[in-house]
Design a protein around this motif. Structure first.
Motif, PDB file in Angstrom:
ATOM      1  N   GLN A   1       0.818  -1.201   0.000  1.00 26.91           N
ATOM      2  CA  GLN A   1       0.000   0.000   0.000  1.00 26.91           C
ATOM      3  C   GLN A   1       0.854   1.254   0.000  1.00 26.91           C
ATOM      4  O   GLN A   1       0.410   2.313  -0.441  1.00 26.91           O
ATOM      5  CB  GLN A   1      -0.931  -0.004   1.215  1.00 26.91           C
ATOM      6  CG  GLN A   1      -2.079  -0.986   1.113  1.00 26.91           C
ATOM      7  CD  GLN A   1      -3.144  -0.734   2.165  1.00 26.91           C
ATOM      8  OE1 GLN A   1      -3.137   0.293   2.823  1.00 26.91           O
ATOM      9  NE2 GLN A   1      -4.063  -1.675   2.308  1.00 26.91           N
ATOM     10  N   VAL A   2       2.085   1.142   0.487  1.00 23.96           N
ATOM     11  CA  VAL A   2       2.994   2.286   0.547  1.00 23.96           C
ATOM     12  C   VAL A   2       4.042   2.238  -0.558  1.00 23.96           C
ATOM     13  O   VAL A   2       4.307   3.242  -1.220  1.00 23.96           O
ATOM     14  CB  VAL A   2       3.692   2.348   1.925  1.00 23.96           C
ATOM     15  CG1 VAL A   2       4.500   3.620   2.063  1.00 23.96           C
ATOM     16  CG2 VAL A   2       2.671   2.247   3.050  1.00 23.96           C
ATOM     17  N   SER A   3       4.620   1.064  -0.805  1.00 28.41           N
ATOM     18  CA  SER A   3       5.712   0.958  -1.777  1.00 28.41           C
ATOM     19  C   SER A   3       5.253   1.142  -3.217  1.00 28.41           C
ATOM     20  O   SER A   3       6.065   1.421  -4.090  1.00 28.41           O
ATOM     21  CB  SER A   3       6.407  -0.400  -1.634  1.00 28.41           C
ATOM     22  OG  SER A   3       5.514  -1.457  -1.931  1.00 28.41           O
ATOM     23  N   SER A   4       3.966   0.993  -3.477  1.00 35.19           N
ATOM     24  CA  SER A   4       3.464   1.148  -4.845  1.00 35.19           C
ATOM     25  C   SER A   4       3.190   2.598  -5.225  1.00 35.19           C
ATOM     26  O   SER A   4       2.804   2.876  -6.358  1.00 35.19           O
ATOM     27  CB  SER A   4       2.177   0.336  -5.018  1.00 35.19           C
ATOM     28  OG  SER A   4       1.159   0.795  -4.129  1.00 35.19           O
ATOM     29  N   LYS A   5       3.406   3.535  -4.310  1.00 33.17           N
ATOM     30  CA  LYS A   5       3.072   4.933  -4.584  1.00 33.17           C
ATOM     31  C   LYS A   5       4.160   5.669  -5.359  1.00 33.17           C
ATOM     32  O   LYS A   5       3.894   6.733  -5.913  1.00 33.17           O
ATOM     33  CB  LYS A   5       2.796   5.668  -3.266  1.00 33.17           C
ATOM     34  CG  LYS A   5       1.529   5.217  -2.565  1.00 33.17           C
ATOM     35  CD  LYS A   5       1.244   6.054  -1.339  1.00 33.17           C
ATOM     36  CE  LYS A   5      -0.073   5.657  -0.694  1.00 33.17           C
ATOM     37  NZ  LYS A   5      -0.378   6.477   0.497  1.00 33.17           N
ATOM     38  N   TRP A   6       5.391   5.120  -5.364  1.00 29.61           N
ATOM     39  CA  TRP A   6       6.479   5.813  -6.043  1.00 29.61           C
ATOM     40  C   TRP A   6       7.401   4.774  -6.658  1.00 29.61           C
ATOM     41  O   TRP A   6       7.771   3.799  -6.012  1.00 29.61           O
ATOM     42  CB  TRP A   6       7.255   6.701  -5.067  1.00 29.61           C
ATOM     43  CG  TRP A   6       8.058   7.770  -5.756  1.00 29.61           C
ATOM     44  CD1 TRP A   6       9.348   7.672  -6.181  1.00 29.61           C
ATOM     45  CD2 TRP A   6       7.604   9.069  -6.113  1.00 29.61           C
ATOM     46  NE1 TRP A   6       9.738   8.837  -6.781  1.00 29.61           N
ATOM     47  CE2 TRP A   6       8.696   9.720  -6.757  1.00 29.61           C
ATOM     48  CE3 TRP A   6       6.406   9.763  -5.959  1.00 29.61           C
ATOM     49  CZ2 TRP A   6       8.595  11.027  -7.242  1.00 29.61           C
ATOM     50  CZ3 TRP A   6       6.315  11.052  -6.426  1.00 29.61           C
ATOM     51  CH2 TRP A   6       7.395  11.668  -7.065  1.00 29.61           C
ATOM     52  N   ASP A   7       7.776   4.990  -7.923  1.00 28.81           N
ATOM     53  CA  ASP A   7       8.540   3.972  -8.635  1.00 28.81           C
ATOM     54  C   ASP A   7       9.948   3.785  -8.080  1.00 28.81           C
ATOM     55  O   ASP A   7      10.555   2.729  -8.278  1.00 28.81           O
ATOM     56  CB  ASP A   7       8.607   4.292 -10.128  1.00 28.81           C
ATOM     57  CG  ASP A   7       9.185   5.672 -10.393  1.00 28.81           C
ATOM     58  OD1 ASP A   7       9.364   6.432  -9.429  1.00 28.81           O
ATOM     59  OD2 ASP A   7       9.448   5.993 -11.564  1.00 28.81           O
ATOM     60  N   ALA A   8      10.491   4.780  -7.373  1.00 22.17           N
ATOM     61  CA  ALA A   8      11.830   4.618  -6.801  1.00 22.17           C
ATOM     62  C   ALA A   8      11.859   3.501  -5.766  1.00 22.17           C
ATOM     63  O   ALA A   8      12.914   2.894  -5.542  1.00 22.17           O
ATOM     64  CB  ALA A   8      12.287   5.924  -6.163  1.00 22.17           C
ATOM     65  N   SER A   9      10.739   3.207  -5.145  1.00 25.53           N
ATOM     66  CA  SER A   9      10.696   2.132  -4.146  1.00 25.53           C
ATOM     67  C   SER A   9      10.972   0.772  -4.760  1.00 25.53           C
ATOM     68  O   SER A   9      11.363  -0.164  -4.053  1.00 25.53           O
ATOM     69  CB  SER A   9       9.331   2.112  -3.462  1.00 25.53           C
ATOM     70  OG  SER A   9       8.992   3.368  -2.926  1.00 25.53           O
ATOM     71  N   ASN A  10      10.775   0.645  -6.082  1.00 32.41           N
ATOM     72  CA  ASN A  10      10.906  -0.650  -6.752  1.00 32.41           C
ATOM     73  C   ASN A  10      11.870  -0.577  -7.930  1.00 32.41           C
ATOM     74  O   ASN A  10      11.763  -1.371  -8.862  1.00 32.41           O
ATOM     75  CB  ASN A  10       9.527  -1.107  -7.242  1.00 32.41           C
ATOM     76  CG  ASN A  10       8.467  -1.021  -6.166  1.00 32.41           C
ATOM     77  OD1 ASN A  10       8.515  -1.752  -5.187  1.00 32.41           O
ATOM     78  ND2 ASN A  10       7.500  -0.133  -6.324  1.00 32.41           N
TER      79      ASN A  10
END
Length: 489
Positions: free
Chosen positions: A263-272
């Protein structure tokens, strides 16, 4: 051209073609799976194997699906084989949700499409391109064919609304009759539209105003429909695939046990960022992060079956969970500082000297407060003070980030009021990075305030995310094994 009898076939672009023949290209599917097995046994890195699958093998299946009627039995077998390979490359246990396989890289998934969805998208796209073909001869032949099919189904002259109702897979009233016709492109389109309609609420729609046939596709996030018109016919396939990926992403976020991080990591592409190329990522980090995000780490408190002791093996806390190990077990408090400083040092190096004098973890002279903000940028000439604090909470959904940021601002507000009484203009900010590498979108205004250039900010986000994964993995491994995992100069 060779004259063919009924039942005889010839290979056209890898697909068996003829009258009353099975068009399932079994040999092509078997060959693709053989290449997938060879990719698995190769010396490629796991992210390279996923990339090879998406780049070379999945497009071959997609191409075959466009020109043939493929039986779902063979597709399901291929999908099961590919799913097991991707699970192996991500090092996930059987209880891990498969929705992560179908999500795009930007939302934390492997971006490997499901074979059944590929087939349905190919059928709908092919039918829509035939019905909206720019060539008037082809379009008239196709329109007459679909009208003849709908006429047999309804036993009357079909209207434009009847055609879009039939193509949408509507089974009520006269559209539920079985006319006894053989399987055709139109029947496959009805079935595909009905299956996708249950997931992404797509349906065919006749527009009276423009006198044209379009396809409505609902956006999962906004719950609003967008219509793909004949002028945008080339965008239909991409629109349907994006909607399907959003469907699986939202489905994963609704999981009761494995949804918190996504729910949090999908909000910004830098997280992945590491999913597509493994940039700045160790193999040990890759094997850890996917299990950790899906809460499939074998800790005492995460095992639901049996009467196992759930207490923390280090500090004796009531429940040994991943949030406790990464952010709560005092036994690892020293490593928390290293993880915190890794993020802090990246930001300090990026702040331009022209912004003011930079001090780190120091009390502000001229005040009685013992608070020590992580980063203080002071411009004595312009009477400006910028305070930035770093925090690494666990990704317990979005409220955890909001609370962590609000707590930092509340903590330094008395100090800011003291400086404002002395005539300074004070700004308080927090940089929030999750313990499992989720980048908070509210960090972006902080980077701009700190004068970080847009070009370098992209690289800095990736470095901060990878640093966080590395330290969190070391904390977890040291917690389990008791062996020191890092060296600090």
């Amino acid at each position: 051209m060779t004259s063919l009898e009924e039942g005889e076939v010839y290979q056209h672009l890898g697909t068996p073609t003829g009258v009353r023949v099975r068009q399932t290209p079994e040999d092509t599917i078997v060959e693709i799976l053989r290449y997938a097995a060879q990719t698995d046994s190769s010396l490629l890195a796991p992210w390279q194997k996923i990339n090879a699958l998406n780049t070379f093998l999945i497009p071959r299946i997609s191409f075959v699906l466009r020109g043939s009627s493929v039986a779902k039995v063979h597709l399901n077998k291929a999908d099961s084989t590919i799913r097991q390979l991707v699970r192996k490359w991500l090092d996930l246990p059987q209880r891990a949700s498969t929705d992560i396989f179908y999500n795009c890289h930007r939302q934390g998934g492997a971006n490997v499409p499901r074979m059944g969805d590929l087939c349905d998208v190919a059928v709908i796209t092919h039918t829509f391109r035939l019905l909206t073909c720019p060539d008037p001869t082809v379009r008239s032949i196709v329109e007459e064919a679909i009208r003849d099919v709908v006429r047999k189904c309804t036993s009357r002259a079909p209207s434009e609304q009847d055609i879009d109702t039939y193509l949408s897979g509507f089974l009520e009233a006269e559209f539920g009759r079985k006319g006894g016709d053989l399987s055709s492109l139109w029947s496959r389109t009805c079935n595909a539209s009905r299956r996708l309609g249950k997931r992404i609420s797509c349906r065919w729609k006749w527009c009276k105003e423009h006198q044209e046939l379009g396809i409505l596709v609902r956006c999962i996030k906004t719950l609003e429909h967008t219509i793909v018109t004949p002028t945008a016919r080339t965008l239909l396939e991409r629109t349907l695939k994006d909607a399907i990926r959003c469907h699986y992403a939202e489905k994963l976020k609704r999981k009761p046990d494995q949804d918190k991080v996504f729910q949090v990591s999908s909000k910004w592409d830098a997280s992945n960022h590491f999913l597509s190329g493994g940039k700045f990522t160790r193999f040990a980090d890759w094997w850890f992060i996917h299990r950790a995000r899906l809460n499939c780490i074998p800790l005492n408190g995460a095992i639901c079956h049996g009467n196992r002791d759930k207490r923390c093996r280090k500090c004796g806390y009531a429940k040994e969970t991943l949030p406790h190990v990464l952010c709560g077990c005092k036994h690892h408090s020293g490593v928390w500082c290293h993880r915190h400083n890794a993020i802090q040092n990246r930001l300090v190096k990026a702040i331009p000297p022209s912004l003011g004098k930079i001090t780190i973890n120091s009390a502000i002279p001229g005040t009685d407060s013992q608070l020590r903000p992580n980063i203080i940028v002071t411009n004595a000439e312009k009477k400006r003070v910028l305070m930035v604090d770093i925090t690494v909470p666990f990704e317990n959904r979005s409220p955890a980030f909001h609370e962590a940021r609000a707590w930092k601002v509340l903590t330094y507000t008395p100090l800011a009021n003291t400086l404002r009484a002395q005539g300074y203009k004070v700004q308080i900010h927090a940089v929030v990075v999750g313990a499992l590498s989720a980048w908070d979108p509210h960090n972006e205004p902080v980077l701009r305030t700190c004068g970080v250039g847009r070009r370098y900010a992209r690289l800095m986000r990736q470095l901060m995310v990878s640093d966080t994964i590395r330290w969190s993995r070391d904390i977890y491994t040291e917690h389990i094994t008791g062996h020191h995992q890092y060296q600090v100069e």
